[in-house]
Design a protein around this motif. Structure first.
Motif, PDB file in Angstrom:
ATOM      1  N   PRO A 145       0.832  -1.211   0.000  1.00 28.13           N
ATOM      2  CA  PRO A 145       0.000   0.000   0.000  1.00 28.13           C
ATOM      3  C   PRO A 145       0.864   1.258   0.000  1.00 28.13           C
ATOM      4  CG  PRO A 145      -0.764  -1.574   1.656  1.00 28.13           C
ATOM      5  CD  PRO A 145       0.551  -2.089   1.151  1.00 28.13           C
ATOM      6  N   ASP A 146       0.325   2.325  -0.578  1.00 28.61           N
ATOM      7  CA  ASP A 146       1.058   3.600  -0.631  1.00 28.61           C
ATOM      8  C   ASP A 146       1.350   4.153   0.763  1.00 28.61           C
ATOM      9  OD1 ASP A 146       1.133   3.555  -3.384  1.00 28.61           O
ATOM     10  OD2 ASP A 146      -0.738   4.673  -3.605  1.00 28.61           O
ATOM     11  N   ASP A 147       0.496   3.813   1.733  1.00 27.51           N
ATOM     12  CA  ASP A 147       0.685   4.331   3.094  1.00 27.51           C
ATOM     13  C   ASP A 147       1.313   3.288   4.012  1.00 27.51           C
ATOM     14  OD1 ASP A 147      -1.436   2.581   3.199  1.00 27.51           O
ATOM     15  OD2 ASP A 147      -2.780   3.907   4.326  1.00 27.51           O
ATOM     16  N   TYR A 148       2.013   2.315   3.432  1.00 26.10           N
ATOM     17  CA  TYR A 148       2.637   1.268   4.240  1.00 26.10           C
ATOM     18  C   TYR A 148       3.629   1.887   5.216  1.00 26.10           C
ATOM     19  CZ  TYR A 148       4.451  -3.412   5.266  1.00 26.10           C
ATOM     20  OH  TYR A 148       4.804  -4.585   5.880  1.00 26.10           O
ATOM     21  N   GLN A 149       3.687   1.316   6.450  1.00 25.97           N
ATOM     22  CA  GLN A 149       4.490   1.952   7.499  1.00 25.97           C
ATOM     23  C   GLN A 149       5.981   1.982   7.185  1.00 25.97           C
ATOM     24  OE1 GLN A 149       2.579  -0.754   7.871  1.00 25.97           O
ATOM     25  NE2 GLN A 149       3.543  -2.360   9.113  1.00 25.97           N
ATOM     26  N   ALA A 150       6.465   0.967   6.462  1.00 27.99           N
ATOM     27  CA  ALA A 150       7.879   0.974   6.056  1.00 27.99           C
ATOM     28  C   ALA A 150       7.981   1.764   4.747  1.00 27.99           C
ATOM     29  CB  ALA A 150       8.383  -0.453   5.870  1.00 27.99           C
ATOM     30  N   GLU A 151       8.479   2.992   4.847  1.00 35.47           N
ATOM     31  CA  GLU A 151       8.449   3.905   3.703  1.00 35.47           C
ATOM     32  C   GLU A 151       9.224   3.364   2.501  1.00 35.47           C
ATOM     33  OE1 GLU A 151       9.691   7.774   4.873  1.00 35.47           O
ATOM     34  OE2 GLU A 151       8.103   8.032   6.372  1.00 35.47           O
ATOM     35  N   HIS A 152      10.297   2.584   2.754  1.00 28.82           N
ATOM     36  CA  HIS A 152      11.105   2.087   1.630  1.00 28.82           C
ATOM     37  C   HIS A 152      10.366   0.999   0.838  1.00 28.82           C
ATOM     38  CE1 HIS A 152      11.859  -0.814   4.817  1.00 28.82           C
ATOM     39  NE2 HIS A 152      12.375  -1.652   3.929  1.00 28.82           N
ATOM     40  N   LEU A 153       9.224   0.514   1.381  1.00 29.05           N
ATOM     41  CA  LEU A 153       8.438  -0.495   0.668  1.00 29.05           C
ATOM     42  C   LEU A 153       7.121   0.064   0.136  1.00 29.05           C
ATOM     43  CD1 LEU A 153       8.892  -3.507   3.147  1.00 29.05           C
ATOM     44  CD2 LEU A 153      10.123  -3.113   0.999  1.00 29.05           C
ATOM     45  N   ALA A 154       6.699   1.217   0.630  1.00 25.81           N
ATOM     46  CA  ALA A 154       5.396   1.777   0.279  1.00 25.81           C
ATOM     47  C   ALA A 154       5.238   1.930  -1.235  1.00 25.81           C
ATOM     48  CB  ALA A 154       5.205   3.130   0.965  1.00 25.81           C
ATOM     49  N   GLY A 155       4.149   1.373  -1.761  1.00 24.69           N
ATOM     50  CA  GLY A 155       3.806   1.500  -3.176  1.00 24.69           C
ATOM     51  C   GLY A 155       4.596   0.603  -4.117  1.00 24.69           C
ATOM     52  N   LYS A 156       5.494  -0.214  -3.580  1.00 22.25           N
ATOM     53  CA  LYS A 156       6.343  -1.035  -4.464  1.00 22.25           C
ATOM     54  C   LYS A 156       5.745  -2.422  -4.682  1.00 22.25           C
ATOM     55  CE  LYS A 156      10.720   1.272  -3.491  1.00 22.25           C
ATOM     56  NZ  LYS A 156      12.124   1.109  -3.062  1.00 22.25           N
ATOM     57  N   GLU A 157       6.064  -2.986  -5.880  1.00 21.67           N
ATOM     58  CA  GLU A 157       5.656  -4.353  -6.181  1.00 21.67           C
ATOM     59  C   GLU A 157       6.664  -5.315  -5.582  1.00 21.67           C
ATOM     60  OE1 GLU A 157       5.168  -4.819 -10.351  1.00 21.67           O
ATOM     61  OE2 GLU A 157       3.431  -3.472 -10.468  1.00 21.67           O
ATOM     62  N   ALA A 158       6.162  -6.413  -5.046  1.00 27.36           N
ATOM     63  CA  ALA A 158       7.039  -7.397  -4.413  1.00 27.36           C
ATOM     64  C   ALA A 158       6.577  -8.802  -4.777  1.00 27.36           C
ATOM     65  CB  ALA A 158       7.015  -7.218  -2.892  1.00 27.36           C
ATOM     66  N   SER A 159       7.497  -9.739  -4.696  1.00 31.62           N
ATOM     67  CA  SER A 159       7.161 -11.153  -4.888  1.00 31.62           C
ATOM     68  C   SER A 159       7.658 -11.930  -3.681  1.00 31.62           C
ATOM     69  CB  SER A 159       7.801 -11.688  -6.165  1.00 31.62           C
ATOM     70  OG  SER A 159       9.212 -11.630  -6.084  1.00 31.62           O
ATOM     71  N   PHE A 160       6.933 -12.972  -3.329  1.00 28.17           N
ATOM     72  CA  PHE A 160       7.293 -13.817  -2.197  1.00 28.17           C
ATOM     73  C   PHE A 160       7.401 -15.270  -2.659  1.00 28.17           C
ATOM     74  CE2 PHE A 160       5.565 -10.123  -0.130  1.00 28.17           C
ATOM     75  CZ  PHE A 160       6.227 -10.021   1.083  1.00 28.17           C
ATOM     76  N   GLN A 161       8.504 -15.885  -2.309  1.00 28.03           N
ATOM     77  CA  GLN A 161       8.649 -17.318  -2.512  1.00 28.03           C
ATOM     78  C   GLN A 161       8.155 -18.003  -1.234  1.00 28.03           C
ATOM     79  OE1 GLN A 161       9.498 -18.698  -5.414  1.00 28.03           O
ATOM     80  NE2 GLN A 161       9.657 -16.586  -6.212  1.00 28.03           N
ATOM     81  N   VAL A 162       7.124 -18.833  -1.379  1.00 27.00           N
ATOM     82  CA  VAL A 162       6.449 -19.413  -0.223  1.00 27.00           C
ATOM     83  C   VAL A 162       6.507 -20.934  -0.287  1.00 27.00           C
ATOM     84  CG1 VAL A 162       4.274 -19.569   1.046  1.00 27.00           C
ATOM     85  CG2 VAL A 162       4.880 -17.438  -0.125  1.00 27.00           C
ATOM     86  N   LYS A 163       6.877 -21.532   0.838  1.00 28.17           N
ATOM     87  CA  LYS A 163       6.855 -22.981   0.995  1.00 28.17           C
ATOM     88  C   LYS A 163       5.759 -23.326   1.994  1.00 28.17           C
ATOM     89  CE  LYS A 163       8.406 -27.297   0.806  1.00 28.17           C
ATOM     90  NZ  LYS A 163       8.421 -28.090  -0.446  1.00 28.17           N
ATOM     91  N   VAL A 164       4.785 -24.154   1.558  1.00 27.25           N
ATOM     92  CA  VAL A 164       3.680 -24.543   2.423  1.00 27.25           C
ATOM     93  C   VAL A 164       4.029 -25.862   3.113  1.00 27.25           C
ATOM     94  CG1 VAL A 164       1.225 -25.081   2.566  1.00 27.25           C
ATOM     95  CG2 VAL A 164       2.036 -23.411   0.868  1.00 27.25           C
ATOM     96  N   HIS A 165       4.061 -25.847   4.424  1.00 29.36           N
ATOM     97  CA  HIS A 165       4.400 -27.051   5.195  1.00 29.36           C
ATOM     98  C   HIS A 165       3.160 -27.799   5.680  1.00 29.36           C
ATOM     99  CE1 HIS A 165       8.702 -26.313   5.366  1.00 29.36           C
ATOM    100  NE2 HIS A 165       8.467 -25.063   5.737  1.00 29.36           N
ATOM    101  N   LYS A 166       2.106 -27.039   6.012  1.00 29.19           N
ATOM    102  CA  LYS A 166       0.969 -27.705   6.643  1.00 29.19           C
ATOM    103  C   LYS A 166      -0.289 -26.871   6.446  1.00 29.19           C
ATOM    104  CE  LYS A 166       1.012 -27.827  11.181  1.00 29.19           C
ATOM    105  NZ  LYS A 166       1.365 -28.206  12.578  1.00 29.19           N
ATOM    106  N   VAL A 167      -1.419 -27.562   6.278  1.00 29.09           N
ATOM    107  CA  VAL A 167      -2.729 -26.917   6.232  1.00 29.09           C
ATOM    108  C   VAL A 167      -3.527 -27.445   7.413  1.00 29.09           C
ATOM    109  CG1 VAL A 167      -4.878 -26.584   4.961  1.00 29.09           C
ATOM    110  CG2 VAL A 167      -2.703 -26.695   3.719  1.00 29.09           C
ATOM    111  N   SER A 168      -4.071 -26.546   8.226  1.00 27.33           N
ATOM    112  CA  SER A 168      -4.848 -26.945   9.399  1.00 27.33           C
ATOM    113  C   SER A 168      -6.230 -26.305   9.338  1.00 27.33           C
ATOM    114  CB  SER A 168      -4.142 -26.518  10.691  1.00 27.33           C
ATOM    115  OG  SER A 168      -2.848 -27.077  10.773  1.00 27.33           O
ATOM    116  N   ARG A 169      -7.183 -27.012   9.900  1.00 28.31           N
ATOM    117  CA  ARG A 169      -8.570 -26.538   9.880  1.00 28.31           C
ATOM    118  C   ARG A 169      -9.094 -26.515  11.314  1.00 28.31           C
ATOM    119  NH1 ARG A 169     -11.105 -28.920   4.824  1.00 28.31           N
ATOM    120  NH2 ARG A 169      -9.683 -27.318   3.990  1.00 28.31           N
ATOM    121  N   GLN A 170      -9.940 -25.558  11.599  1.00 28.18           N
ATOM    122  CA  GLN A 170     -10.482 -25.458  12.949  1.00 28.18           C
ATOM    123  C   GLN A 170     -11.422 -26.609  13.256  1.00 28.18           C
ATOM    124  OE1 GLN A 170     -12.263 -21.517  13.339  1.00 28.18           O
ATOM    125  NE2 GLN A 170     -10.657 -20.947  14.787  1.00 28.18           N
TER     126      GLN A 170
END
Length: 450
Positions: free
Chosen positions: A218-243
């Motif tokens: 978001p443009d108003d993100y608290q970390a100014e160096h990241l505000a408004g920037k596009e980012a990508s995340f590499q995610v590894k899923v270990h587990k799915v849990s359900r209530q």
């Protein structure tokens, strides 16, 4: 002693006080003679040091001591004679301080404002009318089940509301950024605890999956160096849990203090608590409208010292609320975050005190005890709470202030036009939450002294 008073504003007074030179000189000489009895100097026996030497060595410091005492004593005498009610400590400054001349000093102070209460006649107040229904109780029980749910691992694709255990690393372009990684993080999809768009992209993921998630900060993100920037995340899923929701059985019910696990008693207790909570929300909503009208009709000046005292108190509350520790220096918190709200609290406190005084309101021990019993209902052992409050004068005084405040609001309510508005339990609670988030109702716990 000569005293002259200058009114520099509605609440500020500048007092000039003159003390005859003879009085100061006599006090200094007396103090020097007392000092001479105990002085030890090389070449002289104790008590035999010449006064000229004593005066040369100690004259200045002794005069400063005497002058300080004189200023404090004459200031108190002056404000007593003039009938002032100071708010906070004065600023005291000597203006003439020379041996042989009349001593003169100036005390600048704030006083409590003189309040001539203006009526709030014609104010329209909306008073919610709330009934806690069986459906509301059902919804509360459903919430309690969710709060006490257990997470069980499932061999299935993640759905909204599921919890996924993930590792992730965030990148801006090809470079990882600070604070953008974690291992074994448990994230509930739909909790909105991550960047918008992140959680939704995990729907359908299974244990063992590797995903690339793309988001825009978001443009108003608290970390100014990241505000408004596009980012990508590499995610590894270990587990799915359900209530896994607990059944509403005797074991579940007994967790909430209902002996024997009786569901009828359980529902009755929940409804009682919800009704009390709704009544408090209604009272606060009505009170806030009355307070707003009172402040609008009586725009009185407030002493800076009182605002600062309230600001300091709010800082301490904030530090406690956010777990900053007892040793945290609250002066690090900017005054600007609290001053406006603090000013409103002080203004309301002064006005309510005037309402109490004007209407000669008081609270008996029976009324105080009734209020304590009302407050104690939410505790495990109400009788113990009542005994503690009624046996502690400081706590009794706080409760008395709350009772007087309620009486003052009721008196003011007589001047208003009240319109009853039907609202559901959820609506009145949501309105109370919005009021709290907006910083309104800040005076609801403020003790008002008569």
């Amino acid at each position: 002693m000569q005293v002259s008073v200058e009114t520099t504003s509605q609440i500020e007074r500048r007092i000039t006080i003159q003390v005859p030179a003879g009085e100061i000189d006599e006090a200094v000489n007396t103090r020097l003679k007392e000092t001479a009895k105990n002085v030890r100097l090389n070449g002289f026996r104790q008590g035999r040091v010449p006064m000229a030497v004593v005066r040369q060595r100690y004259g200045e410091s002794v005069r400063n001591e005497v002058v300080g005492e004189v200023m404090r004593e004459r200031y108190v005498r002056a404000i007593t004679d003039e009938g002032f009610n100071p708010a906070g400590y004065p600023q005291i400054e000597p203006t003439v301080n020379e041996a042989g001349k009349d001593f003169e000093f100036v005390a600048t102070m704030e006083v409590y404002p003189e309040v001539e209460l203006a009526s709030i006649e014609g104010t329209e107040v909306e008073r919610p009318v709330v009934e806690v229904t069986d459906a509301d109780v059902d919804e509360m029980i459903a919430t309690l089940r969710k709060q006490n749910a257990a997470w069980e691992e499932v061999d299935a694709a993640a759905e909204d509301g599921d919890q996924v255990t993930i590792d992730f690393q965030g990148y801006i372009g090809d470079e990882p950024f600070e604070g953008g990684s974690a291992e074994g993080h448990e994230l509930v999809i739909g909790s909105n605890s991550f960047i918008p768009g992140f959680e939704e992209q995990l729907i359908g993921a299974k244990a063992g999956d590797d995903k690339t998630i793309k988001v825009t900060f978001p443009d108003d993100y608290q970390a100014e160096h990241l505000a408004g920037k596009e980012a990508s995340f590499q995610v590894k899923v270990h587990k799915v849990s359900r209530q896994s929701l607990p059944e509403v059985d005797a074991e579940f019910i007994e967790r909430f203090g209902v002996e024997g696990g009786d569901e009828t008693k359980f529902r009755a207790e929940i409804k009682k608590n919800m009704t009390r909570e709704a009544a408090q929300a209604v009272d606060n909503r009505v009170k806030q409208q009355i307070m707003d009208a009172l402040k609008k009709a009586n725009d009185i000046p407030v002493p800076t010292a009182l605002v600062q005292q309230e600001t300091d108190g709010m800082k301490r509350q904030a530090a406690q609320q956010f777990g900053l520790g007892e040793d945290f220096d609250v002066s690090q918190l900017p005054n600007e975050l609290f001053e406006e709200q603090a000013k409103g609290r002080v203004q309301v406190g002064l006005l309510l005190a005037e309402v109490i005084k004007a209407n000669e309101l008081d609270a008996s021990d029976d009324e105080i005890k009734a209020k304590v019993e009302e407050l104690a209902e939410q505790y495990q052992d109400p009788s113990e709470v009542v005994d503690y409050y009624m046996g502690n004068e400081q706590m009794k005084t706080q409760v008395k202030s709350a009772v007087l405040e309620e009486k003052a609001v009721d008196k003011l309510l007589e001047q208003a036009t009240v319109k009853d508005v039907d609202m559901s339990y959820q609506q009145v609670l949501a309105a109370a939450q919005q009021q709290a988030e907006a910083g309104e109702g800040a005076e609801e716990d403020e003790a008002t002294s008569a």
